[in-house]
Structures are given as C-alpha cells and as structure tokens.
Design an enzyme around this catalytic site. Structure first.
Site, PDB file in Angstrom:
ATOM      1  N   HIS A 119       0.839  -1.205   0.000  1.00  0.00           N
ATOM      2  CA  HIS A 119       0.000   0.000   0.000  1.00  0.00           C
ATOM      3  C   HIS A 119       0.869   1.248   0.000  1.00  0.00           C
ATOM      4  CE1 HIS A 119      -2.776  -2.998   2.003  1.00  0.00           C
ATOM      5  NE2 HIS A 119      -3.544  -2.531   1.044  1.00  0.00           N
ATOM      6  N   ASP A 176      -3.362  -7.939  -7.635  1.00  0.00           N
ATOM      7  CA  ASP A 176      -4.785  -8.248  -7.859  1.00  0.00           C
ATOM      8  C   ASP A 176      -5.093  -7.919  -9.317  1.00  0.00           C
ATOM      9  OD1 ASP A 176      -5.226  -9.057  -5.179  1.00  0.00           O
ATOM     10  OD2 ASP A 176      -5.313  -6.952  -4.586  1.00  0.00           O
TER      11      ASP A 176
HETATM   12  O1  PAF Z   1      -8.088  -4.287  -3.152  1.00  0.00           O
HETATM   13  C1  PAF Z   1      -8.758  -3.900  -2.160  1.00  0.00           C
HETATM   14  O2  PAF Z   1      -8.251  -3.637  -1.081  1.00  0.00           O
HETATM   15  C2  PAF Z   1     -10.270  -3.773  -2.303  1.00  0.00           C
HETATM   16  O3  PAF Z   1     -10.785  -4.741  -3.159  1.00  0.00           O
HETATM   17  C3  PAF Z   1     -10.723  -2.358  -2.735  1.00  0.00           C
HETATM   18  C4  PAF Z   1     -10.223  -2.008  -4.110  1.00  0.00           C
HETATM   19  C5  PAF Z   1     -10.223  -1.329  -1.730  1.00  0.00           C
HETATM   20  C6  PAF Z   1     -12.249  -2.279  -2.757  1.00  0.00           C
HETATM   21  O4  PAF Z   1     -12.792  -2.569  -1.510  1.00  0.00           O
END
Ligand code: PAF
Length: 287
Positions: free
Chosen positions: A34, A148
């Site tokens: 993140h 993802d």
């Molecule tokens: O990847 C994630 O953390 C979630 O799928 C998201 C994009 C924040 C949507 O809830």
C-alpha cells in the site's frame, strides 16, 4: 494529514484540496504494498486521499467480515509516512446509507472467470464500492496494485465506462523471499509460508520458460506446474494463462504468437493454511 469519517467531512476537506486528487482505495491493514501505491499517488497528485473501508459486499456471505484486521492508528501512521494527505475512513452507513439503494454496478465480462468464478459476487461488490468511492472522492486518478490483476482490469474497464478517473498500475511488492505482500500473509504459519513460496517460484519458472523460447501456453504451464509440485502440496485453485487485456484464456496448444494483446497474464490462486493467496505476472509476446 487529516482523517475524515463522514460524507460531510470528506466534502469539506475536498473543497479546499489541491488538484489533481489521487485516490488509493484500501481495506486497511496497510503494508509496504500500500505504501508503494500511496508513494506513486504522491508523486503525481496535489492531494492524496487514502480510503480505508472493509467492504462487506465483496465478501461471500458467511465469511467473517468482522474478523478482518482493523487498526486505524497503525494504518494512519503508515499512510502519513508514505505521503497521504487525507484518510477517508467511513463506516457502513456512510458508504451504504440505510434506506438508499446502492448503485447496481455490473462488473462486466472481465469479472466472470478466475476470482469471479471462485468468489461469486466479489467483483460486483468491488465495482459497487469503487464506484461509490469515485463518486464521493471525485479523484482525477486512482492507483491499484498489479498483484490483484483481475481486480485491476475490472476497475480499469469500470473507469473507462464512467469516463474516469485515470487508473494507474503499481507493480507488486514482494518480501525478500518472493512472496507477494498481502494483508492475508500474517495468517500463514511458518510452514504454510514455506509452502506458499511455490507460488512466486512458479511465476518465475513461467517467466524463465518464456525467456528460454517457449512457444505455447502449455510449455509455460508445464514449467510453472513443475515448480508448484516440488514442495509440500498446496491446494491449487487455478494456474491460468490468458490474454492480458481481455482475460480470454489461452489454450495449451495455442501458439503464443497468436495472443492479440501482445501480453500474457499468468495468474495463480491457491489455498495454504486455509488462506486464499493470489499472485500474477505478465509476459510480453511478440506477434
Ligand atoms: O483491493 C482492495 O483492497 C479492495 O478490493 C478495494 C479495491 C479497496 C475495494 O474494496
């Protein structure tokens, strides 16, 4: 850095926010992956908004959304260090106000296979919450991780249908042992983690087979499967080779040169210690 929780507080903060606004949507439990998203947003935005919301609509019914790790103080510290200006941490009633019907968002054909097949309703939930976040935050751009891979493509298509925001891809961040960072990794036992390392090794084997001149998807699949079978058995859900742009599957006997996207997407999903792990890589194809 400011933390806001309601639609009104968010709107007030955005009224004075410097554009362009960059959004990093998250479900919290923030890690270095993140931080890479936030840092990329920082480099391109006047204001970086990080949303932290565990979206119940993308979890299968019966799974324990309440048990999802939540630690706003730790998340805020990481987000601040990585360059966030504003955290939007709404509750369920803020995202889905009681009495209001949420927008019915079709996640589209990219959501049908792979995680879409394994987790029915998951991408409808993702597309719905991402739409609500885009509407509330009004970002000029948003950042998503390549781990993802299917979510990324679903969101790219969603943003294209809406006419924005711009979606930026950020490469997967890995631990030193190769495992892709995921909030779920903390649930792996040491032996489970060792087993899970077959996943990045299989992607590496696919990449090496491709670099050594594999001409069919079958050769790439065989190289990856050989790696997955070396260690203790993991519960493999899929090892998929697809057109990167459309996620159309590529048959084992199909010559790679006929892939029209110019890029293959290799995705792996497996369950280790009861933890569902996914990982992905892309390979260029000359045609
Ligand atoms: O990847 C994630 O953390 C979630 O799928 C998201 C994009 C924040 C949507 O809830």
């Amino acid at each position: 850095m400011q933390i806001v929780r309601t639609r009104e507080e968010l709107a007030a903060a955005l009224r004075v926010a410097e554009r362009p606004i960059g959004l990093v949507p998250t479900m919290g439990a923030l890690h270095s992956g993140h931080a890479a998203l936030i840092a990329a947003a920082r480099a391109a935005s006047g204001t970086v908004v990080v949303s932290i919301y565990v979206n119940p609509r993308q979890f299968a019914s019966g799974t324990d959304v309440a048990a999802y790790p939540r630690d706003l103080d730790a998340d805020a510290a990481l987000a601040r260090t990585a360059g966030a200006d504003l955290i939007f941490a709404p509750d369920d009633a803020t995202i889905y106000p009681p009495g209001e019907t949420p927008p019915a968002i079709d996640p589209g054909p990219l959501a049908v296979r792979l995680e879409g097949a394994a987790r029915p309703g998951h991408f409808a939930g993702v597309a719905t919450v991402v739409t609500i976040l885009f509407d509330l935050v009004t970002p000029d751009a948003a950042w998503f991780g390549e781990k993802d891979a299917q979510q990324l493509r679903v969101v790219e298509a969603l943003a294209q249908r809406r006419g924005g925001p711009a979606i930026h891809r950020v490469p997967t961040v890995r631990d030193a042992d190769g495992l892709a960072l995921s909030s779920r990794n903390v649930r792996l036992t040491p032996s489970g983690r060792a087993t899970a390392l077959a996943i990045p090794r299989a992607l590496q084997a696919a990449t090496s087979a491709h670099a050594s001149g594999a001409t069919t998807a079958g050769e790439i699949r065989a190289a990856a499967l050989a790696e997955l079978r070396k260690g203790p058995a993991l519960n493999l859900d899929y090892l998929d080779i697809a057109e990167s742009a459309t996620l159309a599957p590529i048959a084992d006997e199909q010559p790679l040169a006929t892939a029209v996207s110019g890029e293959l997407l290799i995705t792996i999903a497996a369950v280790v210690d009861g933890v569902r792990l996914i990982d992905a890589c892309t390979l260029p194809v000359a045609n």
